[in-house]
Design a protein around this motif. Sequence first.
Motif, PDB file in Angstrom:
ATOM      1  N   SER B 795     -21.419  -5.433  28.723  1.00 44.88           N
ATOM      2  CA  SER B 795     -20.204  -4.478  29.051  1.00 44.88           C
ATOM      3  C   SER B 795     -19.800  -4.692  30.289  1.00 44.88           C
ATOM      4  O   SER B 795     -20.541  -5.132  31.121  1.00 44.88           O
ATOM      5  N   ASP B 796     -18.813  -4.874  30.272  1.00 46.83           N
ATOM      6  CA  ASP B 796     -17.866  -5.214  31.528  1.00 46.83           C
ATOM      7  C   ASP B 796     -17.777  -3.985  32.665  1.00 46.83           C
ATOM      8  O   ASP B 796     -18.293  -3.021  32.239  1.00 46.83           O
ATOM      9  N   GLU B 797     -17.050  -4.340  33.688  1.00 48.96           N
ATOM     10  CA  GLU B 797     -16.891  -3.345  34.644  1.00 48.96           C
ATOM     11  C   GLU B 797     -16.336  -2.031  34.272  1.00 48.96           C
ATOM     12  O   GLU B 797     -16.771  -0.860  34.496  1.00 48.96           O
ATOM     13  N   ASN B 798     -15.598  -2.153  33.198  1.00 53.39           N
ATOM     14  CA  ASN B 798     -15.019  -0.910  32.835  1.00 53.39           C
ATOM     15  C   ASN B 798     -15.643  -0.221  31.444  1.00 53.39           C
ATOM     16  O   ASN B 798     -15.304   0.634  30.622  1.00 53.39           O
ATOM     17  N   GLY B 799     -16.931  -0.950  31.232  1.00 56.07           N
ATOM     18  CA  GLY B 799     -17.788  -0.172  30.129  1.00 56.07           C
ATOM     19  C   GLY B 799     -17.431  -0.736  28.860  1.00 56.07           C
ATOM     20  O   GLY B 799     -17.695  -0.136  27.789  1.00 56.07           O
ATOM     21  N   ASN B 800     -16.308  -1.693  28.667  1.00 55.98           N
ATOM     22  CA  ASN B 800     -15.914  -2.281  27.409  1.00 55.98           C
ATOM     23  C   ASN B 800     -16.815  -3.391  27.008  1.00 55.98           C
ATOM     24  O   ASN B 800     -17.422  -4.289  27.761  1.00 55.98           O
ATOM     25  N   LEU B 801     -17.205  -3.384  25.606  1.00 59.29           N
ATOM     26  CA  LEU B 801     -18.025  -4.377  25.312  1.00 59.29           C
ATOM     27  C   LEU B 801     -17.094  -5.682  25.328  1.00 59.29           C
ATOM     28  O   LEU B 801     -16.006  -5.805  24.670  1.00 59.29           O
ATOM     29  N   GLN B 802     -17.766  -6.898  25.524  1.00 50.67           N
ATOM     30  CA  GLN B 802     -17.400  -8.128  25.612  1.00 50.67           C
ATOM     31  C   GLN B 802     -18.324  -9.126  25.268  1.00 50.67           C
ATOM     32  O   GLN B 802     -19.645  -9.004  25.233  1.00 50.67           O
ATOM     33  N   LYS B 803     -17.790 -10.256  24.565  1.00 48.17           N
ATOM     34  CA  LYS B 803     -18.700 -11.248  23.741  1.00 48.17           C
ATOM     35  C   LYS B 803     -18.620 -12.380  24.195  1.00 48.17           C
ATOM     36  O   LYS B 803     -17.236 -12.887  24.303  1.00 48.17           O
ATOM     37  N   VAL B 804     -19.450 -13.297  24.572  1.00 47.32           N
ATOM     38  CA  VAL B 804     -19.597 -14.567  24.977  1.00 47.32           C
ATOM     39  C   VAL B 804     -20.022 -15.214  23.509  1.00 47.32           C
ATOM     40  O   VAL B 804     -21.287 -15.124  23.346  1.00 47.32           O
ATOM     41  N   SER B 805     -19.364 -16.240  22.996  1.00 44.44           N
ATOM     42  CA  SER B 805     -19.937 -16.915  21.953  1.00 44.44           C
ATOM     43  C   SER B 805     -19.968 -18.361  22.269  1.00 44.44           C
ATOM     44  O   SER B 805     -19.019 -18.842  22.695  1.00 44.44           O
ATOM     45  N   GLY B 806     -21.192 -19.075  21.862  1.00 45.21           N
ATOM     46  CA  GLY B 806     -20.923 -20.521  21.828  1.00 45.21           C
ATOM     47  C   GLY B 806     -20.432 -21.165  20.717  1.00 45.21           C
ATOM     48  O   GLY B 806     -20.073 -20.588  19.744  1.00 45.21           O
ATOM     49  N   ILE B 807     -19.862 -22.340  20.906  1.00 48.78           N
ATOM     50  CA  ILE B 807     -18.816 -22.979  19.739  1.00 48.78           C
ATOM     51  C   ILE B 807     -19.989 -23.520  18.574  1.00 48.78           C
ATOM     52  O   ILE B 807     -21.039 -24.063  19.067  1.00 48.78           O
ATOM     53  N   PRO B 808     -19.338 -23.544  17.566  1.00 49.82           N
ATOM     54  CA  PRO B 808     -19.944 -24.304  16.328  1.00 49.82           C
ATOM     55  C   PRO B 808     -20.378 -25.591  16.945  1.00 49.82           C
ATOM     56  O   PRO B 808     -19.864 -26.515  17.223  1.00 49.82           O
ATOM     57  N   THR B 809     -21.995 -25.802  16.702  1.00 45.51           N
ATOM     58  CA  THR B 809     -22.757 -26.838  17.107  1.00 45.51           C
ATOM     59  C   THR B 809     -23.462 -27.319  15.966  1.00 45.51           C
ATOM     60  O   THR B 809     -24.494 -26.723  15.747  1.00 45.51           O
ATOM     61  N   LEU B 810     -23.342 -28.843  15.688  1.00 42.06           N
ATOM     62  CA  LEU B 810     -24.358 -29.195  14.678  1.00 42.06           C
ATOM     63  C   LEU B 810     -25.049 -30.364  15.556  1.00 42.06           C
ATOM     64  O   LEU B 810     -24.574 -31.317  16.081  1.00 42.06           O
ATOM     65  N   LEU B 811     -26.344 -30.307  15.554  1.00 35.40           N
ATOM     66  CA  LEU B 811     -27.130 -31.456  16.116  1.00 35.40           C
ATOM     67  C   LEU B 811     -27.715 -32.172  14.919  1.00 35.40           C
ATOM     68  O   LEU B 811     -28.265 -31.733  14.061  1.00 35.40           O
ATOM     69  N   ILE B 812     -27.323 -33.426  15.009  1.00 35.17           N
ATOM     70  CA  ILE B 812     -28.171 -34.455  14.060  1.00 35.17           C
ATOM     71  C   ILE B 812     -29.174 -35.181  14.707  1.00 35.17           C
ATOM     72  O   ILE B 812     -28.802 -35.878  15.626  1.00 35.17           O
ATOM     73  N   SER B 813     -30.261 -35.297  14.223  1.00 33.79           N
ATOM     74  CA  SER B 813     -31.364 -35.736  14.740  1.00 33.79           C
ATOM     75  C   SER B 813     -32.021 -36.913  13.801  1.00 33.79           C
ATOM     76  O   SER B 813     -32.193 -36.681  12.656  1.00 33.79           O
ATOM     77  N   ALA B 814     -31.677 -38.195  14.288  1.00 31.65           N
ATOM     78  CA  ALA B 814     -32.106 -39.324  13.207  1.00 31.65           C
ATOM     79  C   ALA B 814     -33.272 -39.942  13.642  1.00 31.65           C
ATOM     80  O   ALA B 814     -33.772 -40.000  14.815  1.00 31.65           O
ATOM     81  N   MET B 815     -33.982 -40.217  12.763  1.00 35.66           N
ATOM     82  CA  MET B 815     -35.197 -41.103  12.916  1.00 35.66           C
ATOM     83  C   MET B 815     -35.176 -42.197  12.076  1.00 35.66           C
ATOM     84  O   MET B 815     -34.748 -42.322  10.854  1.00 35.66           O
ATOM     85  N   ALA B 816     -35.629 -43.407  12.410  1.00 31.47           N
ATOM     86  CA  ALA B 816     -35.483 -44.540  11.397  1.00 31.47           C
ATOM     87  C   ALA B 816     -36.521 -45.414  12.046  1.00 31.47           C
ATOM     88  O   ALA B 816     -37.074 -45.947  12.819  1.00 31.47           O
ATOM     89  N   LYS B 817     -37.140 -45.927  10.858  1.00 27.26           N
ATOM     90  CA  LYS B 817     -38.208 -47.092  10.841  1.00 27.26           C
ATOM     91  C   LYS B 817     -37.752 -48.271  11.145  1.00 27.26           C
ATOM     92  O   LYS B 817     -36.654 -48.687  11.101  1.00 27.26           O
ATOM     93  N   MET B 818     -38.442 -48.919  12.261  1.00 32.49           N
ATOM     94  CA  MET B 818     -38.139 -50.303  12.914  1.00 32.49           C
ATOM     95  C   MET B 818     -39.202 -51.242  12.564  1.00 32.49           C
ATOM     96  O   MET B 818     -40.243 -51.151  12.804  1.00 32.49           O
TER      97      MET B 818
END
Lengths: 271, 1001
Positions: B795-818
Amino acid sequence: MSREAKAMVLTGEGINCEYETAHAFSLAGADASIVRLSDLLCGKTKLLDFDIFCVPGGFSFGDDLGSGKVFASRLKSFIERDFEEFVESGRLALGICNGAQILMRTGVFGLDRKTQDTTLTFNDCGHFHDRWIKLKMDPDSKCVFTKGIGLIDLPIRHAEGKFVVKDRETLETLKANRQIVSRYVDENGFPATKFPQNPNGSAESAAMGCNKRGNVLWTMPHPEGFAYFCQHPNFARKKELLKRAGKEIPTKGDGLKIFENAVGFATDNLA
Amino acid sequence: MDSFLDANQSFIQVGFRQASTDALGEKMKKDAFEDLGTTGIQDVKTAKMYSIDFALSNEQLEQVTSKILADPVNETYSINTQLEIPDGFDWMIRVGFKPGVTDNEGKTALLAIKDLLKIEADKKSKVYTSTLYMLKTKDMKEKDIENIASNLLANKLIQYIKVTDLKDWDKKSGLEYMPRAGSNDPVLAKEINLQVSDSQLTDISRKGTLSLNLKEMKLIADHFTDPAVFEERSKLGLGKNPTDVELEVLAQTWSEHCKHKIFNANVEYTGPDGKTQEINSIFNTYIKKSTDIIGSEKDFLVSVFSDNAGIVKFDDTYNIAMKVETHNSPSAKDPYGGAITGVNGCHRDIMGVGIGAKLIGTTDVLCFADPFYDKPLPPGNKVLHPRRIMKGVMKGIEDAGNKTGVPTVNGAMIFDNCFLGKPLVYCGTLGLISKTVAGKPSEDKSINVGDKIVMVGGKIGKDGIHGATFSSETLTEASPSSAVQIGDPITQKKAYDFLLKARDLGLYNAITDNGAGGLSSSVGEIAEISGGCIFHLDRAPLKYEGLQPWEILISESQERMTVSVPVEKLDEFTALAKEHEVEATVLGEFNASGKMHALYDGKTVSLLDMEFLHNGVPKMHLKARWQPTKRGEPADALETDFGTALKKLLSALNICSKEKFVRPLDHEVQGGSVGKPFVGVENDGPADAAVLRPVLDSFEGIIVSNGIIPQYSLIDTYHMSANAIDEAIRGVIAVGGDLDEIAFNDNFCWPSPLEDEKKMGDLVRANQALFDYTVAFGTPCISGKDSMTIDTVFSDENGNLQKVSGIPTLLISAMAKMKDIRLAVTMDAKVEGDLVYVIGKTKNELGASEYYKMHGLVGDNVPRVDAQTAKKLYNALSDATSKSLVASLHDCSQGGLAVTLAETAFSGGLGIESDLAMVPAASFLTDEQVLFSESAGRFVATVDPKNRYEFEDALAGNCFACIGRVVETPVLKVKGLNGNDAICESLSDLKRAWQSTLGAV
């Protein structure tokens, strides 16, 4: 014909480098066994059945109360006599990183071989570091492990590796005895005093030290971390340069020499 | 009574001797200056206090202190008195833990005391630790000291702080800290009346942090009034309502965190063409289907999507498992504890995959807000400063990885102020497992009726209660602090060492971890194999008394695994546990009753139908819509001085060196590290991927790389997803890997799409791309995870609800045999005279680039991945690296070609002379576009002139060109399209720019 040297690599309670350390001993030709501390303490495995005793790196008891303290206290209260006899008989003991902290707290490096008068404490930088540093061995040291090694690159991975000596007099004695086996050096090969070449602020730039006889070594750098050439951070670069110079690309890393020295000595003298 | 005089308590303080350096004090002083701008601290001395809550004689205390607690060389101590306070010191801060919070050091101290004195301490014997900071200050007021205490040294949520003015110091007042935990409330299960109004049902869910929606609450209420259900329950003394135990179990099991309701929902999606389609489960339609298609042609998939982690084939003897988890919400509340439990929690996924795997590496990807954020934080002190979150998370990762001996092989740090409310803390782990263990395929879990349910590892406390439901919620100021906990890596390490041994001896049939939902999830899930279970909650070992049955069942106290032990192996199993000093408790047994039956003191507190529990959750119906937003592209060049622009880019948070924060992480333990996080002549250049060798007898290895580019979601999540995939692949290729060997973990972190069609549309598009590109590249996802509420409300100074949201995030983790890690390639230029190649085509694709970001722009032209072209190129490059034709190879990603050339040069300590006119690029591009476009599928390579023709033959048919040479002069020169120098910068300037932002190490 002599038998294979028997190396015990201790583990348990948060030790975590036992696998690669035992592997390095095997590569060097030893018959290496990984032994749990509890098996050693309860007598299931006997220290005196071995030629080489190694306490590898790790975080025994999470470094709680100060690195190595609790583990060393256990060793002392259960197998102090065996350990004394082991060392007195000229067999080899090696403490790497957490193992160095542990062995130091047993007092084995003390001038009276019992009382701790040096310590390994928090790095001056205040935190853990993983980096490769340059070391120079003291060619006049009696230390069995470091014979024939001059300059060497090895990784350090610790938060409590700063070597501190009780007083000036003790330090002078250690130096006179050639017990400071290896020093952190700068790019010109001189003892390093500054971070990060001296990564922890050690007195005398000390990175490794031995007892007076030279059969027990503490080392903060990890020799098993350079058992293979490909472990060097500049492996790809060195490989490319060697290839262009028409030279062979080695398989072994320089750190293996420490294990080979130990196993060679044990095979010749003990086994 | 004055605790000072209590004979059953004692206090020991251990500090550094006057002449010794107090590195911890020095560090605190430095941190106070760097993080809080405090200049008034002149000196700091630290000390540790041990509060011993049982009787010890003076001799015993002296013995314990001198032999263990205090180092004889550089430490000093006091027993039952305050340590000497040096002259001129004016403040003392003491930081301890609140009651019930894990105190690892206290636990070890108790063990050491018992050990040394050879005494048996009873269950109530405890040692508590706290840290004393004695400060010598200049002009600092109490509020300044309070600020240091609460914003640097402690987290008030879990820690206790006491600030003392040493002027009016009473020596005794320092010796009082004894944070006993536990409660004397009666322990019993209560019936929860669900025969109430809708609004009351909603209330019950909200107040209990159950995260069940109204539809789910009603379904549960109806289930328990079902006559058949009631009849069975009434025989065991239960009524027409669930007990609190049952309701909590349902809430955990049905949580978004555990059931992935959004990924399994029915979605009505309206795309940019205006057409609407029905998607019956995003997971099945895109992710699983892709793997099914690819899997029919790959022979390395062993176990996908069915266990704690995915498993692929490594060699003839071993398989490799991989899992990536997130621990965002706990890390927002307590960064250190959140990260440590995140990493160690993901380790348990691997410890519990199949029959249990060996941990061989961790990869952590972190998204934070700007650590230099200088605007006011949301009011209410509920959001921690990003710098504090970053430092705490890094310390947690350090302790979790280093202390358990698992190397942190690589990772990434992304910065964007959308992560101000919740950071993203992705924890990935790899495991190694023999194909067969004790004669059985290691990926199988089996349970026989009658097998014992055994809990192994830590004890249960109130910590982590509601972790699963809490993580499925928007973070608010009222979010429970019990959801936060500190891990204990050593207890886990000991349990792990023991379990690997028990595994190899064939002492158990199945294993799983206790993570979200605690025993409720672990027992509940593997009981599906046998078809039911019965167990006794009162038998579970507790950290302290007073836990309610429901708390025992859903507590997420760490370091616990659940195993099924056949009766005939039980004695051997428990004996081995004892030998390893690991707690192992038989709680009950698996059966085929179709019920999850839990008792407390012999009385039934839960009797849930397994079918209802696992399959009763109603399917969600969600709407999704997506339309592109046009922002326009800049008409003119944004800069004229590209050298300065390049330095600015190199110092941008998303590009700059993270070495300072990575060096404290052990990336080499286990001896398998080949490709390190930092490479180059001075070991400080940014590696594209990690290469490790899990089996030291072999030169076969594993490559680990990550792809993540949330910024692109500002334009289109489809391309965000495609670029994450391409980046992960490029990392593998850049170090010498092979496209055919790659397997992925997908990990979605999304702002809640529940009442937001656009965000749901974003999710659909990201998954469409995931399907399209994984199929095109032939790179299957083998496991995944989602965290669907990266939002914070305040809630901000005026008591109103505020929302902070992360942006859509996709993590691709790769493994590969060498196949041979000795062929690994690094990114640094190596030899003067080598030819510099740019590989892959540069297009006008600066949309959402770092360069635009630097100018406050987003644009429209987000990079698009051309999978067919890229695939052909990647295969050709793998061919070239496998023949050792490439001296260096560096992935071209954020910041574009200019950044890649600069990094290649300064990491190698060698200059580069190059010409933009030679760069393979689309027509009509400007210098600026060629230098800073982030087009996918590109690399910079350096090649020995002797290998020129062979290299070019290997790449024939692909888009590439030689653009210059490696030179000895330490300068990066780039000739512009008009023939003038576009960039001419010394390597030392470039490197300084790259290293200075987060501090040279």
